[in-house]
Write a protein that holds these residues in place. Structure first.
Motif, short mmCIF file in Angstrom:
data_model
loop_
_atom_site.label_atom_id
_atom_site.label_comp_id
_atom_site.label_asym_id
_atom_site.label_seq_id
_atom_site.Cartn_x
_atom_site.Cartn_y
_atom_site.Cartn_z
N LYS A 10 0.84 -1.19 0.00
CA LYS A 10 0.00 0.00 0.00
C LYS A 10 0.87 1.24 0.00
N SER A 11 0.42 2.24 -0.74
CA SER A 11 1.19 3.48 -0.82
C SER A 11 1.26 4.18 0.53
N ALA A 12 0.23 4.03 1.35
CA ALA A 12 0.25 4.64 2.69
C ALA A 12 1.37 4.04 3.54
N GLN A 13 1.58 2.75 3.40
CA GLN A 13 2.66 2.09 4.14
C GLN A 13 4.02 2.62 3.68
N MET A 14 4.19 2.78 2.38
CA MET A 14 5.44 3.31 1.84
C MET A 14 5.65 4.75 2.30
N ARG A 15 4.57 5.52 2.30
CA ARG A 15 4.66 6.92 2.73
C ARG A 15 5.09 7.01 4.20
N ARG A 16 4.57 6.13 5.04
CA ARG A 16 4.98 6.09 6.46
C ARG A 16 6.46 5.73 6.59
N MET A 17 6.91 4.79 5.79
CA MET A 17 8.32 4.38 5.83
C MET A 17 9.22 5.54 5.39
N ILE A 25 6.46 13.43 2.15
CA ILE A 25 5.96 13.76 0.82
C ILE A 25 4.44 13.83 0.85
N SER A 26 3.87 14.57 -0.08
CA SER A 26 2.42 14.72 -0.13
C SER A 26 1.76 13.45 -0.65
N ALA A 27 0.47 13.34 -0.37
CA ALA A 27 -0.29 12.19 -0.87
C ALA A 27 -0.32 12.20 -2.39
N GLY A 28 -0.40 13.39 -2.99
CA GLY A 28 -0.42 13.48 -4.46
C GLY A 28 0.87 12.99 -5.09
N LYS A 29 1.99 13.39 -4.49
CA LYS A 29 3.29 12.95 -5.01
C LYS A 29 3.44 11.44 -4.84
N MET A 30 3.00 10.93 -3.69
CA MET A 30 3.07 9.49 -3.45
C MET A 30 2.22 8.74 -4.47
N SER A 31 1.08 9.31 -4.80
CA SER A 31 0.20 8.69 -5.80
C SER A 31 0.90 8.60 -7.15
N GLY A 32 1.60 9.68 -7.54
CA GLY A 32 2.34 9.66 -8.80
C GLY A 32 3.45 8.62 -8.80
N TRP A 33 4.16 8.52 -7.67
CA TRP A 33 5.22 7.51 -7.58
C TRP A 33 4.62 6.12 -7.65
N TRP A 34 3.53 5.92 -6.93
CA TRP A 34 2.92 4.58 -6.84
C TRP A 34 2.36 4.14 -8.18
N PRO A 39 6.37 12.50 -12.72
CA PRO A 39 6.96 13.45 -13.67
C PRO A 39 8.37 13.85 -13.26
N THR A 40 8.62 13.92 -11.96
CA THR A 40 9.96 14.27 -11.48
C THR A 40 10.22 13.56 -10.16
N LEU A 46 15.26 10.21 -4.18
CA LEU A 46 15.67 8.94 -4.76
C LEU A 46 16.60 8.19 -3.81
N ASP A 47 17.49 8.91 -3.14
CA ASP A 47 18.39 8.28 -2.17
C ASP A 47 17.61 7.61 -1.05
N VAL A 48 16.62 8.31 -0.50
CA VAL A 48 15.82 7.75 0.60
C VAL A 48 15.01 6.57 0.10
N LEU A 49 14.41 6.71 -1.06
CA LEU A 49 13.62 5.63 -1.63
C LEU A 49 14.46 4.37 -1.83
N CYS A 50 15.66 4.55 -2.35
CA CYS A 50 16.55 3.41 -2.56
C CYS A 50 16.99 2.78 -1.24
N ALA A 51 17.20 3.60 -0.22
CA ALA A 51 17.59 3.07 1.09
C ALA A 51 16.47 2.21 1.67
N ILE A 52 15.23 2.67 1.55
CA ILE A 52 14.10 1.93 2.08
C ILE A 52 13.89 0.62 1.31
N LEU A 53 14.00 0.70 -0.01
CA LEU A 53 13.74 -0.47 -0.85
C LEU A 53 14.97 -1.36 -1.03
#
Length: 102
Positions: A10-17, A25-34, A39-40, A46-53
């Motif tokens: 769930k995107s909410a779980q990723m957003r909490r992480m 990050i905003s819910a809108g930005k998370m929606s775009g990523w998910w 767009p950007t 990206l560094d944080v995202l890669c660390a989590i994943l």
């Protein structure tokens, strides 16, 4: 896809992480990523995202050479045909530029 491989469904779980890692990050930005079509994305995000994943940036991005080619400007038509000679520019005598506003 990387999120699912890590058991994040769930995107909410990723957003909490992300928030726990210091990235709010905003819910809108998370929606775009998910959705998979952001767009950007900033490099610090990206560094944080890669660390989590636990992955590299290249694991999250797919090259799209067709989109790059579509963005290239089309060649202007030339006067001489297909010999790549740019069109001739002629001065405009008798047609001076307008005066700047006062």
């Amino acid at each position: 896809m990387r999120a699912a491989e890590r058991g994040i469904w769930k995107s909410a779980q990723m957003r909490r992480m992300l928030a726990d890692a210091g990235l709010e990050i905003s819910a809108g930005k998370m929606s775009g990523w998910w959705a998979g079509t952001p767009p950007t994305i900033r490099l610090d995000e990206l560094d944080v995202l890669c660390a989590i994943l636990e992955c590299a940036p290249s694991d999250l991005m797919t090259p799209e050479p067709g989109k790059v080619a579509a963005r290239r400007p089309q060649k202007a038509e030339t006067v001489g045909g297909d010999n790549d000679v740019p069109p001739r520019v002629a001065p405009r005598f008798g047609k001076p530029r307008s005066e700047p506003p006062l």
